[in-house]
Design a protein around this motif. Structure first.
Motif, PDB file in Angstrom:
ATOM      1  N   UNK A 219       0.877  -1.273  -0.021  1.00  0.00           N
ATOM      2  CA  UNK A 219      -0.055   0.084   0.023  1.00  0.00           C
ATOM      3  C   UNK A 219       0.900   1.135   0.026  1.00  0.00           C
ATOM      4  N   UNK A 220       0.203   2.477  -0.018  1.00  0.00           N
ATOM      5  CA  UNK A 220       0.857   3.684   0.179  1.00  0.00           C
ATOM      6  C   UNK A 220      -0.062   4.578   0.911  1.00  0.00           C
ATOM      7  N   UNK A 221       0.102   5.489   1.714  1.00  0.00           N
ATOM      8  CA  UNK A 221       1.254   5.938   1.913  1.00  0.00           C
ATOM      9  C   UNK A 221       1.830   6.038   3.425  1.00  0.00           C
ATOM     10  N   UNK A 222       2.917   6.378   3.958  1.00  0.00           N
ATOM     11  CA  UNK A 222       3.100   6.569   5.480  1.00  0.00           C
ATOM     12  C   UNK A 222       4.475   6.040   5.969  1.00  0.00           C
ATOM     13  N   UNK A 223       5.096   5.204   5.102  1.00  0.00           N
ATOM     14  CA  UNK A 223       6.493   4.719   5.350  1.00  0.00           C
ATOM     15  C   UNK A 223       6.279   3.754   6.623  1.00  0.00           C
ATOM     16  N   UNK A 257      18.054   4.744   1.001  1.00  0.00           N
ATOM     17  CA  UNK A 257      18.340   6.015   0.755  1.00  0.00           C
ATOM     18  C   UNK A 257      18.116   6.891   1.833  1.00  0.00           C
ATOM     19  N   UNK A 258      18.381   6.172   3.074  1.00  0.00           N
ATOM     20  CA  UNK A 258      18.256   6.802   4.325  1.00  0.00           C
ATOM     21  C   UNK A 258      16.674   7.157   5.015  1.00  0.00           C
ATOM     22  N   UNK A 259      15.719   6.491   4.255  1.00  0.00           N
ATOM     23  CA  UNK A 259      14.286   6.561   4.539  1.00  0.00           C
ATOM     24  C   UNK A 259      13.897   5.996   6.077  1.00  0.00           C
ATOM     25  N   UNK A 260      13.218   6.564   6.567  1.00  0.00           N
ATOM     26  CA  UNK A 260      12.605   5.901   7.994  1.00  0.00           C
ATOM     27  C   UNK A 260      11.286   5.047   7.881  1.00  0.00           C
ATOM     28  N   UNK A 261      11.117   3.992   8.097  1.00  0.00           N
ATOM     29  CA  UNK A 261      10.078   3.377   8.159  1.00  0.00           C
ATOM     30  C   UNK A 261       9.587   3.017   9.536  1.00  0.00           C
ATOM     31  N   UNK A 262       8.371   3.064  10.182  1.00  0.00           N
ATOM     32  CA  UNK A 262       8.018   2.660  11.604  1.00  0.00           C
ATOM     33  C   UNK A 262       7.653   1.349  11.366  1.00  0.00           C
ATOM     34  N   UNK A 263       7.764   0.482  12.317  1.00  0.00           N
ATOM     35  CA  UNK A 263       7.474  -0.699  12.451  1.00  0.00           C
ATOM     36  C   UNK A 263       6.305  -0.898  13.573  1.00  0.00           C
ATOM     37  N   UNK A 264       5.180  -1.800  13.262  1.00  0.00           N
ATOM     38  CA  UNK A 264       4.426  -1.984  14.348  1.00  0.00           C
ATOM     39  C   UNK A 264       3.152  -2.524  13.974  1.00  0.00           C
ATOM     40  N   UNK A 265       2.225  -2.994  15.045  1.00  0.00           N
ATOM     41  CA  UNK A 265       0.808  -3.229  14.724  1.00  0.00           C
ATOM     42  C   UNK A 265       0.124  -1.873  14.235  1.00  0.00           C
ATOM     43  N   UNK A 266      -1.108  -2.037  13.671  1.00  0.00           N
ATOM     44  CA  UNK A 266      -1.882  -1.173  12.900  1.00  0.00           C
ATOM     45  C   UNK A 266      -2.223  -0.107  14.075  1.00  0.00           C
ATOM     46  N   UNK A 295       6.491   4.946   0.402  1.00  0.00           N
ATOM     47  CA  UNK A 295       6.398   6.567   0.469  1.00  0.00           C
ATOM     48  C   UNK A 295       5.425   7.272   0.063  1.00  0.00           C
ATOM     49  N   UNK A 296       4.805   8.535   0.421  1.00  0.00           N
ATOM     50  CA  UNK A 296       6.092   9.027   1.348  1.00  0.00           C
ATOM     51  C   UNK A 296       5.219   9.304   2.628  1.00  0.00           C
ATOM     52  N   UNK A 297       5.430  10.438   3.212  1.00  0.00           N
ATOM     53  CA  UNK A 297       4.784  10.697   4.808  1.00  0.00           C
ATOM     54  C   UNK A 297       3.684  11.732   4.556  1.00  0.00           C
ATOM     55  N   UNK A 298       3.289  12.170   3.176  1.00  0.00           N
ATOM     56  CA  UNK A 298       2.236  12.990   3.212  1.00  0.00           C
ATOM     57  C   UNK A 298       2.494  14.392   2.212  1.00  0.00           C
ATOM     58  N   UNK A 299       3.972  14.635   1.858  1.00  0.00           N
ATOM     59  CA  UNK A 299       3.896  15.442   0.960  1.00  0.00           C
ATOM     60  C   UNK A 299       3.279  15.545  -0.217  1.00  0.00           C
ATOM     61  N   UNK A 300       3.258  14.412  -0.875  1.00  0.00           N
ATOM     62  CA  UNK A 300       2.408  14.080  -2.217  1.00  0.00           C
ATOM     63  C   UNK A 300       1.485  12.991  -2.017  1.00  0.00           C
TER      64      UNK A 300
END
Ligand SMILES: [Zn+2]
Length: 358
Positions: A219-223, A257-266, A295-300
């Motif tokens: 899916x997207x988005x939110x990393x 590419x240095x991007x941060x993804x957050x891990x956890x349950x919904x 990607x991303x976290x909301x910019x686009x």
């Protein structure tokens, strides 16, 4: 004589032009559904030894849902990896990722011994676009670009269209994070697995459930890397391992590419929900079930520019491969690991290890 030589030259150059005319698939552009379908057929044609197109269902609008089965035919019973993209219509980076993923594993198959080993032990089942009707609708015009659900009509008395397919699976269905208003973007449908697209996955995966080690839904988005369950009252029996492997995948993503993804349950990192395919797959017994929010976290948001397709896919590939490799090695290197552990125990017993010197 001269004229016949000339015409031969003309003929040859014409043939040469025809030979190179085949257009290469551009993995860093978004493609409408017919181009993705053509691409699937071409991939099968180009790799007949490893790729098969498998049709496994129909959408509400009677389109055939198909996947690419990728693996070496060993004649043995194999384990399997599931990946689907485009269950939510507007999340265009997801189908782009499935296409990229397929190309990468097919390239690695030629050069990388680890991938060769995995394609011997595993079959990859990749659905580039699950919600085909919805995806086609998002290509119609600017007003439909942000459509999320499928395209089935609402119940009588409701003029709205579409069910949220990721609320429609038979997993604590209809209990939390859903709406029973058919106009809502999170309308869960009349009943669990009421929708043909959800039925197709339920039947295909459900009838081979022992084979599947991983269920990855893109899916997207939110990393984010989301693990079961969406209902806060339930915890997966292998929660700790799912977290550990998920955090490893996030590290792998960050290294690209240095991007941060957050891990956890919904509920822990996004919001509670029910009826997701991820939860359904885990409840079925598939151990490594994850939702990728790319990607991303909301910019686009859903309209990620095409110049981000490549980096978004590169990092997500690395994360997906981390999970798949872990699941593969756990299953197929078990004998080796056990033998090593036994040897170590024996060495300890006879006092040959370094520890005994202290
Ligand atoms: Zn989504």
């Amino acid at each position: 004589m001269l004229s016949s030589v000339l015409s031969l030259v003309v003929l040859l150059s014409a043939t040469g032009a025809a030979a190179v005319e085949r257009v290469e698939h551009d993995y860093y552009k978004y493609h409408p559904m017919p181009e993705i379908t053509d691409w699937m057929a071409q991939v099968e044609k180009d790799h007949p030894d490893v790729v098969t197109v498998v049709e496994y269902g129909q959408t509400y609008e009677k389109r055939t849902i198909s996947l690419l089965k990728i693996g070496l035919n060993t004649g043995e019973e194999k384990k399997a990896i599931w990946m689907d993209c485009g269950i939510h219509a507007r999340e265009w980076i997801a189908p782009a990722f499935c296409q990229y993923f397929v190309r990468q594993i097919l390239q690695a198959h030629k050069t990388d011994p680890k991938m060769q080993e995995m394609l011997k032990n595993l079959d990859f089942y990749v659905t580039p676009v699950l919600n085909m009707d919805g995806y086609i609708y998002t290509w119609k015009d600017n007003g439909t670009r942000l459509w999320r659900k499928n395209r089935s009509p609402g119940p009588s008395g409701c003029n709205c269209t579409g069910v949220d397919l990721n609320r429609n699976f038979n997993a604590t269905w209809g209990t939390i994070g859903v709406s029973f208003d058919c106009c809502s973007n999170i309308y869960c449908g009349r009943q669990a697995a009421s929708e043909p697209e959800a039925q197709a996955v339920t039947y295909f995966v459900g009838s081979r459930k022992e084979a599947f080690l991983c269920f990855l839904t893109i899916h997207s988005y939110g990393q984010l890397l989301l693990l079961p369950y969406g209902h806060p009252n339930f915890t997966a029996s292998n929660y700790n391992e799912l977290m550990e492997v998920g955090l490893g995948a996030a590290d792998a993503i960050r290294r690209v590419h240095g991007m941060n993804y957050t891990v956890g349950t919904s509920p822990a990192v996004l919001y509670p929900n029910s009826g997701s395919s991820r939860d359904w797959a885990r409840m079925l017994g598939i151990p490594f079930s994850y939702t990728f929010e790319l990607r991303d976290k909301g910019t686009f948001g859903f309209e990620l520019p095409e110049d981000q397709i490549q980096p978004a896919c590169e990092e997500a590939y690395s994360g997906a491969l981390h999970i798949i490799t872990y699941a593969h090695d756990k299953t197929f290197s078990g004998a080796v690991a056990t033998a090593a552990a036994t040897l170590w125990t024996m060495l300890l017993a006879v006092g040959v290890t370094g520890n005994t010197l202290m």
